[in-house]
Design an enzyme around this catalytic site. Structure first.
Site, PDB file in Angstrom:
ATOM      1  N   LYS A  37       0.825  -1.207   0.000  1.00 39.92           N
ATOM      2  CA  LYS A  37       0.000   0.000   0.000  1.00 39.92           C
ATOM      3  C   LYS A  37       0.863   1.262   0.000  1.00 39.92           C
ATOM      4  CE  LYS A  37      -3.915  -2.306   2.157  1.00 39.92           C
ATOM      5  NZ  LYS A  37      -4.844  -2.452   3.281  1.00 39.92           N
ATOM      6  N   GLN A  81      -4.822  -1.423   9.641  1.00 38.68           N
ATOM      7  CA  GLN A  81      -4.749  -2.736   9.005  1.00 38.68           C
ATOM      8  C   GLN A  81      -5.290  -3.809   9.944  1.00 38.68           C
ATOM      9  OE1 GLN A  81      -3.831  -3.093   5.829  1.00 38.68           O
ATOM     10  NE2 GLN A  81      -3.895  -5.321   5.744  1.00 38.68           N
ATOM     11  N   ASP A 104     -11.182   2.865   4.251  1.00 39.15           N
ATOM     12  CA  ASP A 104     -11.422   1.424   4.218  1.00 39.15           C
ATOM     13  C   ASP A 104     -12.911   1.095   4.167  1.00 39.15           C
ATOM     14  OD1 ASP A 104      -9.399  -0.434   4.064  1.00 39.15           O
ATOM     15  OD2 ASP A 104      -8.770  -0.139   6.146  1.00 39.15           O
TER      16      ASP A 104
HETATM   17  N1  L34 Z   1      -8.017  -2.441   7.326  1.00 36.66           N
HETATM   18  N2  L34 Z   1      -7.334  -4.541   6.693  1.00 36.66           N
HETATM   19  C1  L34 Z   1      -7.811  -3.337   6.356  1.00 36.66           C
HETATM   20  N3  L34 Z   1      -8.084  -2.986   5.073  1.00 36.66           N
HETATM   21  C2  L34 Z   1      -7.893  -3.881   4.082  1.00 36.66           C
HETATM   22  O1  L34 Z   1      -8.211  -3.570   2.822  1.00 36.66           O
HETATM   23  C3  L34 Z   1      -7.377  -5.141   4.394  1.00 36.66           C
HETATM   24  N4  L34 Z   1      -7.080  -6.086   3.405  1.00 36.66           N
HETATM   25  C4  L34 Z   1      -7.262  -7.503   3.709  1.00 36.66           C
HETATM   26  C5  L34 Z   1      -6.582  -7.783   5.052  1.00 36.66           C
HETATM   27  N5  L34 Z   1      -6.719  -6.724   6.024  1.00 36.66           N
HETATM   28  C6  L34 Z   1      -7.125  -5.463   5.722  1.00 36.66           C
HETATM   29  C7  L34 Z   1      -5.997  -5.954   2.612  1.00 36.66           C
HETATM   30  O2  L34 Z   1      -5.374  -4.911   2.493  1.00 36.66           O
HETATM   31  C8  L34 Z   1      -6.550  -8.157   2.536  1.00 36.66           C
HETATM   32  N6  L34 Z   1      -5.710  -7.124   1.972  1.00 36.66           N
HETATM   33  C9  L34 Z   1      -4.728  -7.321   0.985  1.00 36.66           C
HETATM   34  C10 L34 Z   1      -3.936  -6.290   0.497  1.00 36.66           C
HETATM   35  C11 L34 Z   1      -2.955  -6.505  -0.453  1.00 36.66           C
HETATM   36  C12 L34 Z   1      -2.755  -7.772  -0.961  1.00 36.66           C
HETATM   37  C13 L34 Z   1      -3.539  -8.812  -0.494  1.00 36.66           C
HETATM   38  C14 L34 Z   1      -4.518  -8.585   0.463  1.00 36.66           C
HETATM   39  C15 L34 Z   1      -1.674  -7.979  -1.957  1.00 36.66           C
HETATM   40  O3  L34 Z   1      -0.913  -7.094  -2.243  1.00 36.66           O
HETATM   41  N7  L34 Z   1      -1.551  -9.208  -2.523  1.00 36.66           N
HETATM   42  C16 L34 Z   1      -0.563  -9.579  -3.495  1.00 36.66           C
HETATM   43  C17 L34 Z   1       0.431 -10.575  -2.947  1.00 36.66           C
HETATM   44  C18 L34 Z   1       0.941 -10.291  -1.591  1.00 36.66           C
HETATM   45  C19 L34 Z   1       1.901 -11.356  -1.067  1.00 36.66           C
HETATM   46  O4  L34 Z   1       2.915 -11.625  -1.745  1.00 36.66           O
HETATM   47  O5  L34 Z   1       1.634 -11.925   0.012  1.00 36.66           O
HETATM   48  C20 L34 Z   1      -1.281 -10.238  -4.650  1.00 36.66           C
HETATM   49  O6  L34 Z   1      -0.743 -10.222  -5.761  1.00 36.66           O
HETATM   50  O7  L34 Z   1      -2.353 -10.816  -4.426  1.00 36.66           O
END
Ligand code: L34
Length: 272
Positions: A37, A81, A104
């Protein structure tokens, strides 16, 4: 698109969008998501302020910090988060965030706004990202059978509401649903957010369905997979999102979008 909006806002009003990110404790997955982020903010010119806090911080101290950020004119978005450590009163923390800075979309005001379709409320980032993906691929949801697997407050419930608002016929399934396949097989659009690797396999999917995999699971061998057997289901689906590289990055992107929208509103009110 976000970068263009940020540039325009800076040029026309002198306002630089600001996002405060609060990360409590050492959850490794949360650390990765927060890092993604912050990087994304840098890429589009949003100023980010990161608060990394100790696992055993008290609810009260978090509340004090959020009050400070609510009053800070340079901060247009506040993100706590999740998950938070168990001893923290999450509800109290989320209700402390000013609804105008709740990028959010977890504050009661924004949750209520989702039900009533209020234009000034922030939609939660993960389901908002799914809606954007469908829109950008010109996938019309009106009158379509949508099945959402998972009924969480963060994904399943808001996802269902957003697609209902676009006149889809929506069913929500969850961990207690009997014979999941009898529902999923009817889906023109299948959104899976259960957190169970390989929950959805090819025989459960209608030929030509659009499959959105919100799951993100780390296997013992270190591999990152969704809830859908991509290999098998991709042969049957007309569209399918990968994990990684699908819904996750869209979640991050919609956070930027909400933050920019918040800064634009603040600038318009002349209170920035
Ligand atoms: N407050 N908490 C709050 N807001 C959110 O919107 C979230 N969420 C979920 C968990 N907790 C939260 C996220 O940010 C899930 N989530 C989230 C954000 C980013 C990614 C996955 C979930 C992400 O960048 N995923 C990458 C891979 C990451 C890795 O290598 O582990 C992807 O390509 O899917």
């Amino acid at each position: 698109e976000c970068k263009e909006r940020v540039d325009t806002l800076k040029e026309k009003t002198g306002v630089t969008p600001g996002l405060a990110v609060i990360l409590v404790g050492e959850d490794p997955a949360s650390a990765v998501y927060v890092r993604n982020k912050i990087r994304a903010c840098d890429a589009v010119g949003i100023k980010s302020y990161t608060h990394r806090l100790d696992t055993d911080i008290k609810t009260e101290d978090l509340v004090v910090l959020i009050h400070q950020l609510n009053a800070d004119a340079g901060v247009h978005g506040i993100l706590v988060q999740l998950p938070l450590p168990k001893h923290i009163d999450m509800e109290r923390v989320l209700e402390t965030i000013s609804p105008e800075k709740d990028v959010d979309g977890f504050h009661l005001y924004n949750v209520g706004g989702l039900i009533l379709g209020k234009g000034d409320s922030f939609p939660p980032c993960t389901p908002y990202g799914v809606v954007k993906m469908l829109e950008s691929e010109n996938i019309d949801v009106e009158g379509q059978n949508v099945v959402v697997v998972g009924a969480s407050n963060i994904v399943g419930k808001p996802m269902a509401l957003m697609l209902m608002a676009k006149d889809a016929t929506v069913a929500i399934c969850h961990a207690k649903t009997r014979d999941l396949a009898q529902f999923t097989i009817l889906a023109d659009i299948l959104v899976v957010a259960a957190g169970v690797p390989n929950l959805i396999v090819s025989p459960m999917v209608k030929t030509g369905a659009v499959v959105i995999d919100v799951g993100i699971n780390r296997l013992p061998d270190g591999r990152l997979v969704g809830d859908v057997d991509f290999e098998g289901v991709s042969k049957k689906a007309s569209y399918i999102t990968p994990v990684p590289g699908g819904v996750g990055p869209m979640t991050v992107t919609m956070l930027l979008e909400n933050t920019v929208a918040s800064a634009e509103r603040a600038a318009a009110k002349g209170q920035a």
